[in-house]
Design an enzyme around this catalytic site. Structure first.
Site, short mmCIF file in Angstrom:
data_model
loop_
_atom_site.label_atom_id
_atom_site.label_comp_id
_atom_site.label_asym_id
_atom_site.label_seq_id
_atom_site.Cartn_x
_atom_site.Cartn_y
_atom_site.Cartn_z
N HIS A 22 0.68 -1.05 0.03
CA HIS A 22 -0.60 0.20 0.49
C HIS A 22 0.75 1.13 0.35
O HIS A 22 0.36 2.26 -1.20
CB HIS A 22 -0.88 -0.19 1.50
CG HIS A 22 -1.40 0.97 1.26
ND1 HIS A 22 -3.41 1.29 1.24
CD2 HIS A 22 -1.71 2.02 1.87
CE1 HIS A 22 -3.78 2.69 0.83
NE2 HIS A 22 -2.47 2.81 1.11
N GLU A 23 2.21 1.64 0.64
CA GLU A 23 2.88 2.67 0.88
C GLU A 23 3.68 2.59 -0.62
O GLU A 23 4.07 3.60 -0.56
CB GLU A 23 3.96 2.79 2.60
CG GLU A 23 2.96 2.29 3.46
CD GLU A 23 1.97 3.43 3.64
OE1 GLU A 23 2.14 4.50 2.98
OE2 GLU A 23 0.79 4.05 4.24
N HIS A 26 1.96 4.23 -3.29
CA HIS A 26 1.96 5.53 -3.41
C HIS A 26 3.25 6.27 -4.36
O HIS A 26 3.21 7.29 -4.68
CB HIS A 26 1.69 6.66 -1.92
CG HIS A 26 0.56 5.98 -1.52
ND1 HIS A 26 -0.25 5.75 -2.02
CD2 HIS A 26 -0.18 5.58 -0.24
CE1 HIS A 26 -1.50 5.77 -1.05
NE2 HIS A 26 -1.44 5.66 -0.23
#
Length: 235
Positions: A22-23, A26
């Site tokens: 998820h990170e 980004h």
């Protein structure tokens, strides 16, 4: 090996994969759209250690997993967060829409990972005779918890409150005046989330937003993922 160890290991691995990807998503999205801040900070990485938040990645999920193992003997829910990936909106080629895409990248990769975990079930069932029942059981539990972890993380982050991804998406989509008003909540967003999810339930026992969220948002999405992967009969 303690009886609870495979369940705990599967839960931890599922959470680590969900949070790390998820990170990293980004950061990769920001880089593709013109901002190299995350790369310069060493945050475009699939190394989980780069994204660890002591409270959100270790303490909160650890307490949740341990508490469930000690009470019901299995993990049915997970919650946590990582250090936010730094993004300089002014470095994006199109700051407004670029930030929308950067924010959406995290939940999007969680959706892809949830679907991939569902597909893993087919591979495990096909190879169960080769890998043995113990490994097959562990992988099936890991797949189930991976679907859960990715859906909880991805869908929760779509709530329209900054600094959650949904809040940043809304800031990019709303007209200027309401967008500015919503953006001003960002410094207080995490405190609002903690208050609503954890402090209010202590004061008002009937207030249980996480149970509602899991039952009415995550559970239907779980069924959709299983159906999309051809596993509708496992609901």
């Amino acid at each position: 090996m303690p009886d609870w160890f495979p369940e705990a290991a599967a839960a931890v691995l599922a959470a680590v994969f969900a949070i790390t990807f998820h990170e990293a998503a980004h950061g990769y999205a920001a880089l593709a759209l013109g901002d190299d801040t995350a790369r310069r900070a060493g945050r475009i990485s699939l190394n989980p250690i780069r994204h660890v938040d002591p409270v959100g990645t270790l303490l909160v999920p650890g307490i949740m997993v341990l508490g469930q193992l000690l009470t019901i003997g299995r993990v049915e829910a997970m919650f946590g967060w990582a250090k936010p990936v730094p993004v300089d909106i002014l470095r994006l080629r199109n700051p407004r829409w670029g930030m929308v895409l950067v924010a959406a990248a995290g939940p999007a990769i969680n959706a892809a990972l949830a679907f991939s975990a569902a597909l893993l079930v087919h591979a495990v069932l096909a190879g169960e005779g080769v890998m043995g029942p113990d490994l097959a059981e562990f992988l099936l539990r890991f797949a189930a918890l991976s679907i859960l972890a990715n859906l909880v993380l991805g869908l929760f982050n779509l709530l329209p409150l900054p600094p959650l991804d949904g809040g940043r998406i809304m800031v990019g989509l709303l007209p200027r005046a309401p967008a500015i008003a919503l953006a001003r909540l960002e410094p207080y967003g995490l405190l609002i989330v903690i208050g609503v999810l954890f402090l209010l339930p202590m004061a008002i026992p009937a207030w249980d937003p996480m149970t509602w969220f899991v039952r009415h948002i995550v559970a239907p999405a779980y069924g959709v993922v299983l159906s999309a992967a051809g596993l509708g009969g496992l609901r």
